[in-house]
Design an enzyme around this catalytic site. Sequence first.
Site, PDB file in Angstrom:
ATOM      1  N   HIS A  52       0.850  -1.196   0.000  1.00  0.00           N
ATOM      2  CA  HIS A  52       0.000   0.000   0.000  1.00  0.00           C
ATOM      3  C   HIS A  52       0.878   1.235   0.000  1.00  0.00           C
ATOM      4  O   HIS A  52       2.093   1.145   0.118  1.00  0.00           O
ATOM      5  CB  HIS A  52      -1.000  -0.025   1.164  1.00  0.00           C
ATOM      6  CG  HIS A  52      -0.405   0.105   2.528  1.00  0.00           C
ATOM      7  ND1 HIS A  52       0.390  -0.861   3.107  1.00  0.00           N
ATOM      8  CD2 HIS A  52      -0.493   1.119   3.442  1.00  0.00           C
ATOM      9  CE1 HIS A  52       0.747  -0.466   4.320  1.00  0.00           C
ATOM     10  NE2 HIS A  52       0.237   0.734   4.538  1.00  0.00           N
ATOM     11  N   HIS A  54       1.470   3.931   1.904  1.00  0.00           N
ATOM     12  CA  HIS A  54       2.038   4.712   3.010  1.00  0.00           C
ATOM     13  C   HIS A  54       3.571   4.779   2.928  1.00  0.00           C
ATOM     14  O   HIS A  54       4.221   3.792   2.616  1.00  0.00           O
ATOM     15  CB  HIS A  54       1.584   4.131   4.354  1.00  0.00           C
ATOM     16  CG  HIS A  54       0.140   4.421   4.651  1.00  0.00           C
ATOM     17  ND1 HIS A  54      -0.605   3.681   5.541  1.00  0.00           N
ATOM     18  CD2 HIS A  54      -0.688   5.383   4.169  1.00  0.00           C
ATOM     19  CE1 HIS A  54      -1.836   4.181   5.593  1.00  0.00           C
ATOM     20  NE2 HIS A  54      -1.915   5.200   4.768  1.00  0.00           N
ATOM     21  N   ASP A  56       5.958   4.705   5.049  1.00  0.00           N
ATOM     22  CA  ASP A  56       6.790   3.763   5.814  1.00  0.00           C
ATOM     23  C   ASP A  56       6.894   2.395   5.096  1.00  0.00           C
ATOM     24  O   ASP A  56       7.597   1.503   5.565  1.00  0.00           O
ATOM     25  CB  ASP A  56       6.301   3.604   7.267  1.00  0.00           C
ATOM     26  CG  ASP A  56       4.901   3.043   7.391  1.00  0.00           C
ATOM     27  OD1 ASP A  56       3.997   3.524   6.682  1.00  0.00           O
ATOM     28  OD2 ASP A  56       4.696   2.110   8.195  1.00  0.00           O
ATOM     29  N   HIS A  57       6.215   2.277   3.957  1.00  0.00           N
ATOM     30  CA  HIS A  57       6.273   1.045   3.156  1.00  0.00           C
ATOM     31  C   HIS A  57       6.897   1.281   1.784  1.00  0.00           C
ATOM     32  O   HIS A  57       7.137   0.338   1.044  1.00  0.00           O
ATOM     33  CB  HIS A  57       4.865   0.449   2.982  1.00  0.00           C
ATOM     34  CG  HIS A  57       4.224   0.119   4.290  1.00  0.00           C
ATOM     35  ND1 HIS A  57       3.999  -1.170   4.705  1.00  0.00           N
ATOM     36  CD2 HIS A  57       3.812   0.919   5.314  1.00  0.00           C
ATOM     37  CE1 HIS A  57       3.452  -1.150   5.909  1.00  0.00           C
ATOM     38  NE2 HIS A  57       3.340   0.100   6.305  1.00  0.00           N
ATOM     39  N   HIS A 107      -7.462  -0.740   5.444  1.00  0.00           N
ATOM     40  CA  HIS A 107      -6.444   0.167   6.002  1.00  0.00           C
ATOM     41  C   HIS A 107      -6.236   1.312   5.004  1.00  0.00           C
ATOM     42  O   HIS A 107      -6.294   2.476   5.362  1.00  0.00           O
ATOM     43  CB  HIS A 107      -5.160  -0.619   6.240  1.00  0.00           C
ATOM     44  CG  HIS A 107      -3.986   0.211   6.674  1.00  0.00           C
ATOM     45  ND1 HIS A 107      -3.907   0.801   7.909  1.00  0.00           N
ATOM     46  CD2 HIS A 107      -2.828   0.536   6.035  1.00  0.00           C
ATOM     47  CE1 HIS A 107      -2.754   1.463   8.006  1.00  0.00           C
ATOM     48  NE2 HIS A 107      -2.085   1.324   6.874  1.00  0.00           N
ATOM     49  N   ASP A 133      -0.268  -3.779   6.348  1.00  0.00           N
ATOM     50  CA  ASP A 133      -0.884  -3.224   7.558  1.00  0.00           C
ATOM     51  C   ASP A 133      -2.345  -3.656   7.691  1.00  0.00           C
ATOM     52  O   ASP A 133      -3.153  -2.954   8.311  1.00  0.00           O
ATOM     53  CB  ASP A 133      -0.829  -1.689   7.544  1.00  0.00           C
ATOM     54  CG  ASP A 133       0.569  -1.153   7.800  1.00  0.00           C
ATOM     55  OD1 ASP A 133       1.481  -1.943   8.101  1.00  0.00           O
ATOM     56  OD2 ASP A 133       0.743   0.079   7.683  1.00  0.00           O
ATOM     57  N   HIS A 171       4.385  -4.538  10.981  1.00  0.00           N
ATOM     58  CA  HIS A 171       4.730  -3.805  12.203  1.00  0.00           C
ATOM     59  C   HIS A 171       4.806  -4.732  13.417  1.00  0.00           C
ATOM     60  O   HIS A 171       4.039  -5.685  13.535  1.00  0.00           O
ATOM     61  CB  HIS A 171       3.703  -2.705  12.517  1.00  0.00           C
ATOM     62  CG  HIS A 171       3.737  -1.555  11.564  1.00  0.00           C
ATOM     63  ND1 HIS A 171       4.564  -0.469  11.739  1.00  0.00           N
ATOM     64  CD2 HIS A 171       3.061  -1.329  10.416  1.00  0.00           C
ATOM     65  CE1 HIS A 171       4.379   0.389  10.740  1.00  0.00           C
ATOM     66  NE2 HIS A 171       3.472  -0.118   9.921  1.00  0.00           N
TER      67      HIS A 171
HETATM   68 ZN    ZN Z   1       2.787   0.790   8.066  1.00  0.00          ZN
HETATM   69 FE    FE Z   2       0.097   1.724   6.551  1.00  0.00          FE
END
Ligand code: ZN
Ligand code: FE
Length: 258
Positions: A52, A54, A56-57, A107, A133, A171
Amino acid sequence: MELLALPAFTDNYIWMLHNGQHALVVDPGEAAPVLKALQQHGLTLTAILVTHHHPDHTAGLKALQSGHIPVYGPRHEAIAGITHMVGNGETLVWQGHTIHVLDVPGHTAGHIAYVIDHAPHQAHHDPIAFVGDTLFSAGCGRVFDGSMDQLFVSLTRLKQLPDATRVCAAHEYTLSNLRFAKAVEPNNPDLGAYQLHCEALRADALPTLPSTIRTEKAVNPFLRCTEPEVVSSALQHGAKDASPEAVFAALRLWKNTF
Ligand code: ZN
Ligand code: FE
């Protein structure tokens, strides 16, 4: 084939799968841990999977893309650097392994998961699911740009994967999720033992992941929305009725402020 959880940021894992020569990584929010692992194990990066949009990915994509590495990502999300847009029911092949794509929105609106249903050339045959996530151990993702109903359906899909499926979530939230799970289901006998197991791993700075679908069905309240104790806790926390969808939504909202 070896599966590694590369820690990134404060609580992310970048999953790496390798055969001693070629590696693939999932959701590289940072490039540095990936480059370090490639060097350490003498591997060449030959595929990147993204679940996805985001940061942080995805923030490590640019630095890892220097070669002509295929980068797979969700068809319904705009992510810079994706070379192959994929969606539900499609497959990709990497190093002789077929990887299935599942749509698991909730998410985010376009979130996907990747499932390797069997790995014929290795001793360890258990399937692997890279769930981003969507599903965490003992918990699930928050609803950002998807909807509560979508997330409920997506988790129901993941729950139907074979029990032995290794759940590779993005995570390390397990211990805090377990505190919530115990509030929801104080009488679930599996929670205490699993918590001790996870606390011991964290005390040694080891990941609690991958989990398995079998474990998640036993400990994850979000996959247990028809269990009487989960239903009654949800009803005490605003569920509008005892339907699994309403129970799920009440748990998710309760967890947001827990
Ligand atoms: Zn994440
Ligand atoms: Fe995420």
